[in-house]
Design a protein around this motif. Structure first.
Motif, short mmCIF file in Angstrom:
data_model
loop_
_atom_site.label_atom_id
_atom_site.label_comp_id
_atom_site.label_asym_id
_atom_site.label_seq_id
_atom_site.Cartn_x
_atom_site.Cartn_y
_atom_site.Cartn_z
N GLU A 1 54.32 -35.30 -30.47
CA GLU A 1 53.88 -34.74 -31.76
C GLU A 1 52.46 -35.19 -32.14
O GLU A 1 51.93 -34.82 -33.18
CB GLU A 1 54.87 -35.14 -32.87
N HIS A 2 51.86 -36.02 -31.29
CA HIS A 2 50.50 -36.51 -31.61
C HIS A 2 49.51 -35.35 -31.59
O HIS A 2 49.64 -34.44 -30.76
CB HIS A 2 50.08 -37.59 -30.62
N ASN A 3 48.52 -35.40 -32.50
CA ASN A 3 47.58 -34.27 -32.58
C ASN A 3 46.30 -34.45 -31.75
O ASN A 3 45.34 -33.70 -31.92
CB ASN A 3 47.25 -33.96 -34.04
N LEU A 4 46.29 -35.45 -30.87
CA LEU A 4 45.10 -35.72 -30.06
C LEU A 4 44.58 -34.49 -29.29
O LEU A 4 43.39 -34.21 -29.26
CB LEU A 4 45.40 -36.86 -29.08
N LYS A 5 45.51 -33.75 -28.68
CA LYS A 5 45.07 -32.60 -27.87
C LYS A 5 44.46 -31.52 -28.77
O LYS A 5 43.45 -30.91 -28.42
CB LYS A 5 46.24 -32.04 -27.07
N LEU A 6 45.08 -31.33 -29.93
CA LEU A 6 44.53 -30.35 -30.89
C LEU A 6 43.14 -30.76 -31.34
O LEU A 6 42.24 -29.94 -31.50
CB LEU A 6 45.45 -30.26 -32.12
N MET A 7 42.98 -32.07 -31.54
CA MET A 7 41.66 -32.58 -31.96
C MET A 7 40.61 -32.28 -30.90
O MET A 7 39.50 -31.85 -31.21
CB MET A 7 41.74 -34.10 -32.22
N LEU A 8 40.99 -32.50 -29.64
CA LEU A 8 40.08 -32.20 -28.52
C LEU A 8 39.74 -30.71 -28.50
O LEU A 8 38.59 -30.33 -28.34
CB LEU A 8 40.78 -32.55 -27.20
N GLN A 9 40.78 -29.90 -28.66
CA GLN A 9 40.58 -28.44 -28.60
C GLN A 9 39.68 -27.96 -29.72
O GLN A 9 38.97 -26.97 -29.57
CB GLN A 9 41.94 -27.72 -28.65
N LYS A 10 39.72 -28.65 -30.86
CA LYS A 10 38.85 -28.28 -31.99
C LYS A 10 37.39 -28.64 -31.73
O LYS A 10 36.51 -28.27 -32.48
CB LYS A 10 39.30 -29.02 -33.26
N GLY A 11 37.15 -29.49 -30.72
CA GLY A 11 35.76 -29.90 -30.43
C GLY A 11 35.37 -31.20 -31.12
O GLY A 11 34.18 -31.55 -31.16
N LEU A 12 36.38 -31.92 -31.65
CA LEU A 12 36.08 -33.23 -32.26
C LEU A 12 35.72 -34.24 -31.17
O LEU A 12 36.23 -34.17 -30.04
CB LEU A 12 37.31 -33.73 -33.03
N CYS A 13 34.86 -35.19 -31.53
CA CYS A 13 34.50 -36.24 -30.57
C CYS A 13 35.56 -37.35 -30.62
O CYS A 13 35.38 -38.39 -31.24
CB CYS A 13 33.11 -36.80 -30.89
N VAL A 14 36.72 -37.08 -29.98
CA VAL A 14 37.82 -38.05 -30.00
C VAL A 14 37.73 -38.99 -28.80
O VAL A 14 37.34 -38.58 -27.71
CB VAL A 14 39.24 -37.43 -29.94
N THR A 15 38.17 -40.23 -29.02
CA THR A 15 38.23 -41.21 -27.94
C THR A 15 39.64 -41.82 -27.95
O THR A 15 40.34 -41.74 -28.96
CB THR A 15 37.20 -42.33 -28.13
N ILE A 16 40.01 -42.44 -26.83
CA ILE A 16 41.32 -43.11 -26.75
C ILE A 16 41.10 -44.62 -26.66
O ILE A 16 40.25 -45.09 -25.90
CB ILE A 16 42.13 -42.60 -25.54
N ASN A 17 41.89 -45.35 -27.44
CA ASN A 17 41.73 -46.81 -27.55
C ASN A 17 43.09 -47.46 -27.72
O ASN A 17 44.08 -46.79 -27.98
CB ASN A 17 40.86 -47.13 -28.77
N SER A 18 43.11 -48.82 -27.67
CA SER A 18 44.43 -49.46 -27.69
C SER A 18 44.76 -50.21 -28.99
O SER A 18 45.88 -50.65 -29.15
CB SER A 18 44.62 -50.35 -26.47
N ASP A 19 43.79 -50.39 -29.90
CA ASP A 19 44.05 -50.97 -31.23
C ASP A 19 44.54 -52.42 -31.13
O ASP A 19 43.75 -53.34 -31.19
CB ASP A 19 45.04 -50.08 -32.00
N ASP A 20 45.86 -52.61 -30.98
CA ASP A 20 46.46 -53.95 -30.91
C ASP A 20 47.43 -53.97 -29.73
O ASP A 20 48.66 -53.92 -29.90
CB ASP A 20 47.22 -54.25 -32.21
#
Ligand code: HPA
Ligand code: ZN
Length: 371
Positions: free
Chosen positions: A292-311
């Motif tokens: 259900e995460h929206n990461l792929k949608l964010m990518l498809q929109k053209g947002l400059c998304v990155t993946i990280n590990s937080d904690d």
């Protein structure tokens, strides 16, 4: 390589019965995921959203607590891991601050930092922008310089030995007052060569970005680059407020920006980076599960998304596990992985020349792997 696997599936689809198609397709998917896992593991990448205190693995927490005579609510690492069952950001922060209390000496901060950097380098992280929370240490009587010297010593060693570049971002705890934040910012001025940026973290609910307007104004005057957590549990309006009142150059998390079409357009047009942390979002119930995460949608929109590990010590994985679990659940392909890794350098607080060098590394890697 990618094309070869597609051909393999096409052949399976042409000449088999329904059941066989399924088994070939499943087999193909397994092989593809295995290939994608090694592609993810090898690709050069930057980590831009990583809390040093969130890399404290239970084993190190228990050992450091013993060494420093600090008692913890958990008798051993297994019991601690069992307690890492969160239903919100706050339920995590309550445990995270308790665990952080074992960190006292310069050696503790050095050990923690070097262990993370070693792990990051082993996952082909080439550049890290690392958060730390000085207020959670100074409030317990630990010296600001103790924390910084331990981290800096590990940075120098990693830069020389692990083929990794590093920057430090000092986070202000937003559940405390702006005045308390200003005090730690004043302290940081004496250590400017070691601190590249100022961030904002901790409990988002009830602590809006505008509470720290003056502090971020001062940080800009002093030449720091700035970032802030926003839109993790908070809504799109909190992302917009962070941009408009704090004038930050990157949003940490920001997944709720997707609720506001106009804001998404602005973020896309300005290419303001968002440091998304998939495993964190699932473990803290921002999304019910990874699919259900929206990461792929964010990518498809053209947002400059990155993946990280937080904690990573709390959320079940370091950067490669974050890439892989997101890729599996959201059906990301090699091209998506390349884009995410490119974004991670584009979004870094690096000179144009350094970014180009890292982007070139990705280009060489992708050419080598895909042809
Ligand atoms: N959000 C806010 N504060 C934090 C986090 C986070 O994900 N991790 C550590 N401090
Ligand atoms: Zn965070």
């Amino acid at each position: 390589m990618y094309i070869a696997f597609s051909t393999c599936v096409a052949l399976a689809l042409i000449n088999t019965s329904q059941g066989m198609v399924k088994s070939h397709a499943d087999n193909h998917r397994n092989i593809t995921m295995k290939t994608l896992a090694s592609f993810i593991a090898g690709i050069p990448k930057a980590e831009l959203h990583l809390h040093l205190e969130g890399t404290l693995e239970p084993e190190m927490m228990i050992a450091t607590g013993k060494r420093n005579g600090i008692s913890l609510p958990w008798p051993d690492a297994t019991a601690a891991r069992k307690a890492y069952n969160f239903n919100s950001l706050q339920s995590f922060l309550d445990i995270y601050y308790q665990a952080t209390a074992v960190l006292i000496t310069e050696e503790d901060f050095y050990d923690l930092t070097i262990a993370y950097l070693k792990k990051a380098a082993s996952q082909n992280v080439r550049h890290v922008e690392l958060f730390f929370d000085p207020q959670s240490h100074t409030a317990r009587g630990v010296g600001f310089e103790t924390v910084l010297c331990g981290i800096e010593r590990a940075f120098v060693e990693a830069n020389n030995s692990f083929n990794i570049s590093t920057k430090l971002i000092m986070c202000i705890l937003r559940h405390l007052s702006e005045k308390e934040g200003m005090e730690v910012l004043e302290k940081a001025l004496a250590w400017k060569p070691w601190i590249a940026g100022i961030g904002l973290d901790s409990s988002e609910q009830g602590n809006p970005p505008k509470k720290f307007r003056m502090l971020f104004d001062r940080a800009h005057q002093e030449g720091f680059f700035t970032v802030a957590h926003a839109g993790e549990e908070g809504d799109a309006a909190s992302v917009k407020e962070a941009l408009d009142t704090l004038h930050i150059s990157r949003i940490d998390h920001g997944v709720h920006c997707m609720e506001d079409e106009k804001l998404v357009t602005e973020l896309v047009n300005k290419q303001i980076p968002l440091t998304v942390c998939p495993l964190s979002n699932v473990r803290l119930k921002v999304f019910r599960n990874m699919s259900e995460h929206n990461l792929k949608l964010m990518l498809q929109k053209g947002l400059c998304v990155t993946i990280n590990s937080d904690d990573p010590a709390y959320f079940g994985g370091y950067i490669n596990e974050n890439y892989l679990e997101a890729a599996e659940a959201l059906d990301l392909d090699h091209h998506d992985i390349i884009k995410l890794a490119q974004n991670s350098f584009a979004a870094a607080s690096l000179s144009a020349v350094h970014k180009q060098l890292y982007l070139k590394e990705i280009e060489c890697y992708a050419r080598q792997q895909i042809n």
